[in-house]
Write a protein that holds these residues in place. Structure first.
Motif, PDB file in Angstrom:
ATOM      1  N   LYS A   1      -4.311 -17.427 -11.677  1.00  0.00           N
ATOM      2  CA  LYS A   1      -3.286 -17.212 -10.649  1.00  0.00           C
ATOM      3  C   LYS A   1      -3.102 -15.719 -10.404  1.00  0.00           C
ATOM      4  CE  LYS A   1       1.462 -18.135  -9.354  1.00  0.00           C
ATOM      5  NZ  LYS A   1       2.727 -18.751  -9.698  1.00  0.00           N
ATOM      6  N   PHE A   2      -3.101 -14.925 -11.480  1.00  0.00           N
ATOM      7  CA  PHE A   2      -2.967 -13.480 -11.324  1.00  0.00           C
ATOM      8  C   PHE A   2      -4.150 -12.902 -10.560  1.00  0.00           C
ATOM      9  CE2 PHE A   2      -3.622  -9.108 -12.778  1.00  0.00           C
ATOM     10  CZ  PHE A   2      -2.418  -8.564 -12.408  1.00  0.00           C
ATOM     11  N   ILE A   3      -5.356 -13.368 -10.868  1.00  0.00           N
ATOM     12  CA  ILE A   3      -6.549 -12.882 -10.170  1.00  0.00           C
ATOM     13  C   ILE A   3      -6.491 -13.258  -8.694  1.00  0.00           C
ATOM     14  CG2 ILE A   3      -9.053 -13.171  -9.992  1.00  0.00           C
ATOM     15  CD1 ILE A   3      -9.062 -13.376 -13.075  1.00  0.00           C
ATOM     16  N   ARG A   4      -6.064 -14.473  -8.383  1.00  0.00           N
ATOM     17  CA  ARG A   4      -5.959 -14.906  -6.995  1.00  0.00           C
ATOM     18  C   ARG A   4      -4.922 -14.067  -6.250  1.00  0.00           C
ATOM     19  NH1 ARG A   4      -2.436 -18.178  -4.521  1.00  0.00           N
ATOM     20  NH2 ARG A   4      -1.642 -19.026  -6.479  1.00  0.00           N
ATOM     21  N   LYS A   5      -3.781 -13.851  -6.875  1.00  0.00           N
ATOM     22  CA  LYS A   5      -2.739 -13.044  -6.237  1.00  0.00           C
ATOM     23  C   LYS A   5      -3.189 -11.590  -6.077  1.00  0.00           C
ATOM     24  CE  LYS A   5       0.829 -15.813  -5.754  1.00  0.00           C
ATOM     25  NZ  LYS A   5       1.537 -16.014  -4.517  1.00  0.00           N
ATOM     26  N   ALA A   6      -3.950 -11.076  -7.041  1.00  0.00           N
ATOM     27  CA  ALA A   6      -4.447  -9.702  -6.950  1.00  0.00           C
ATOM     28  C   ALA A   6      -5.426  -9.548  -5.795  1.00  0.00           C
ATOM     29  CB  ALA A   6      -5.109  -9.290  -8.261  1.00  0.00           C
ATOM     30  N   LYS A   7      -6.211 -10.576  -5.525  1.00  0.00           N
ATOM     31  CA  LYS A   7      -7.127 -10.523  -4.388  1.00  0.00           C
ATOM     32  C   LYS A   7      -6.375 -10.602  -3.064  1.00  0.00           C
ATOM     33  CE  LYS A   7     -11.140 -12.419  -6.745  1.00  0.00           C
ATOM     34  NZ  LYS A   7     -12.031 -13.575  -6.881  1.00  0.00           N
ATOM     35  N   GLU A   8      -5.285 -11.366  -3.043  1.00  0.00           N
ATOM     36  CA  GLU A   8      -4.494 -11.491  -1.820  1.00  0.00           C
ATOM     37  C   GLU A   8      -3.720 -10.207  -1.529  1.00  0.00           C
ATOM     38  OE1 GLU A   8      -1.971 -14.867  -2.373  1.00  0.00           O
ATOM     39  OE2 GLU A   8      -3.633 -16.291  -2.318  1.00  0.00           O
ATOM     40  N   THR A   9      -3.140  -9.605  -2.542  1.00  0.00           N
ATOM     41  CA  THR A   9      -2.353  -8.380  -2.381  1.00  0.00           C
ATOM     42  C   THR A   9      -2.778  -7.371  -3.447  1.00  0.00           C
ATOM     43  OG1 THR A   9      -0.626  -9.328  -3.767  1.00  0.00           O
ATOM     44  CG2 THR A   9      -0.330  -9.528  -1.394  1.00  0.00           C
ATOM     45  N   PRO A  10      -3.804  -6.563  -3.168  1.00  0.00           N
ATOM     46  CA  PRO A  10      -4.341  -5.675  -4.204  1.00  0.00           C
ATOM     47  C   PRO A  10      -3.421  -4.510  -4.571  1.00  0.00           C
ATOM     48  CG  PRO A  10      -5.450  -5.309  -2.111  1.00  0.00           C
ATOM     49  CD  PRO A  10      -4.561  -6.492  -1.922  1.00  0.00           C
ATOM     50  N   PHE A  11      -2.416  -4.207  -3.770  1.00  0.00           N
ATOM     51  CA  PHE A  11      -1.544  -3.092  -4.105  1.00  0.00           C
ATOM     52  C   PHE A  11      -0.555  -3.436  -5.213  1.00  0.00           C
ATOM     53  CE2 PHE A  11      -3.141  -1.701  -0.045  1.00  0.00           C
ATOM     54  CZ  PHE A  11      -3.316  -0.350  -0.250  1.00  0.00           C
TER      55      PHE A  11
ATOM     56  N   ALA B   1       2.030   0.403   5.164  1.00  0.00           N
ATOM     57  CA  ALA B   1       1.281   1.149   6.178  1.00  0.00           C
ATOM     58  C   ALA B   1      -0.062   0.484   6.459  1.00  0.00           C
ATOM     59  CB  ALA B   1       1.083   2.585   5.723  1.00  0.00           C
ATOM     60  N   TYR B   2      -0.730   0.027   5.422  1.00  0.00           N
ATOM     61  CA  TYR B   2      -2.013  -0.653   5.586  1.00  0.00           C
ATOM     62  C   TYR B   2      -1.840  -1.960   6.359  1.00  0.00           C
ATOM     63  CZ  TYR B   2      -6.412  -2.920   4.359  1.00  0.00           C
ATOM     64  OH  TYR B   2      -7.611  -3.568   4.408  1.00  0.00           O
ATOM     65  N   SER B   3      -0.787  -2.690   6.054  1.00  0.00           N
ATOM     66  CA  SER B   3      -0.510  -3.940   6.757  1.00  0.00           C
ATOM     67  C   SER B   3      -0.217  -3.679   8.233  1.00  0.00           C
ATOM     68  CB  SER B   3       0.675  -4.645   6.101  1.00  0.00           C
ATOM     69  OG  SER B   3       1.030  -5.789   6.816  1.00  0.00           O
ATOM     70  N   MET B   4       0.562  -2.636   8.516  1.00  0.00           N
ATOM     71  CA  MET B   4       0.845  -2.293   9.909  1.00  0.00           C
ATOM     72  C   MET B   4      -0.417  -1.867  10.635  1.00  0.00           C
ATOM     73  SD  MET B   4       4.482  -0.312   9.483  1.00  0.00           S
ATOM     74  CE  MET B   4       4.432   0.313  11.139  1.00  0.00           C
TER      75      MET B   4
ATOM     76  N   ALA C   1       3.189   2.884  -3.845  1.00  0.00           N
ATOM     77  CA  ALA C   1       2.223   1.795  -3.654  1.00  0.00           C
ATOM     78  C   ALA C   1       2.736   0.797  -2.616  1.00  0.00           C
ATOM     79  CB  ALA C   1       1.951   1.088  -4.982  1.00  0.00           C
ATOM     80  N   MET C   2       4.032   0.509  -2.643  1.00  0.00           N
ATOM     81  CA  MET C   2       4.596  -0.403  -1.652  1.00  0.00           C
ATOM     82  C   MET C   2       4.529   0.199  -0.247  1.00  0.00           C
ATOM     83  SD  MET C   2       7.862  -1.807  -3.868  1.00  0.00           S
ATOM     84  CE  MET C   2       8.828  -2.063  -2.433  1.00  0.00           C
ATOM     85  N   THR C   3       4.768   1.492  -0.140  1.00  0.00           N
ATOM     86  CA  THR C   3       4.698   2.165   1.152  1.00  0.00           C
ATOM     87  C   THR C   3       3.277   2.145   1.697  1.00  0.00           C
ATOM     88  OG1 THR C   3       6.537   3.583   0.500  1.00  0.00           O
ATOM     89  CG2 THR C   3       5.185   4.325   2.355  1.00  0.00           C
ATOM     90  N   LEU C   4       2.306   2.413   0.831  1.00  0.00           N
ATOM     91  CA  LEU C   4       0.905   2.357   1.265  1.00  0.00           C
ATOM     92  C   LEU C   4       0.526   0.949   1.717  1.00  0.00           C
ATOM     93  CD1 LEU C   4      -0.896   4.617  -1.343  1.00  0.00           C
ATOM     94  CD2 LEU C   4      -0.574   5.054   1.099  1.00  0.00           C
TER      95      LEU C   4
END
Length: 103
Positions: A29-39, A90-93, A84-87
């Protein structure tokens, strides 16, 4: 209320479910979540690295009080996580607004 509906409600509120019942362990589950949101793991790793480094520097803090040193550790770790949250935002935007408009 019919007995069948009551039975469906009773079985749907069973609290004996765990992650393993879905065929997914905590590691996967952690690996899957890390792939979905790597930040998120980057923020967690950075926070842990800053805390570890500052604890290593604890002996050479000089005349600084312990409470002041720990406040500095907390501010540095929180600053890294906020960065990290700000990056990520910004990446999502960028993906949502600018990357789609380019051919």
């Amino acid at each position: 209320m019919s007995p069948r509906t009551l039975q469906e409600i009773t079985t749907s509120t069973n609290t004996d479910l765990s992650l393993c019942s879905y065929g997914e362990g905590q590691g996967s589950k952690f690996i899957r979540k890390a792939k979905e949101t790597p930040f998120v793991p980057i923020g967690m790793a950075g926070c842990a690295a800053i805390i570890a480094f500052e604890l290593y520097k604890l002996e050479s803090r000089g005349n600084t009080k312990m409470s002041i040193h720990l406040i500095h550790v907390r501010v540095a770790a929180q600053g890294f996580v906020v960065g990290a949250m700000t990056l990520r935002t910004a990446y999502s935007m960028y993906q949502k607004f600018w990357a789609k408009s380019r051919p």
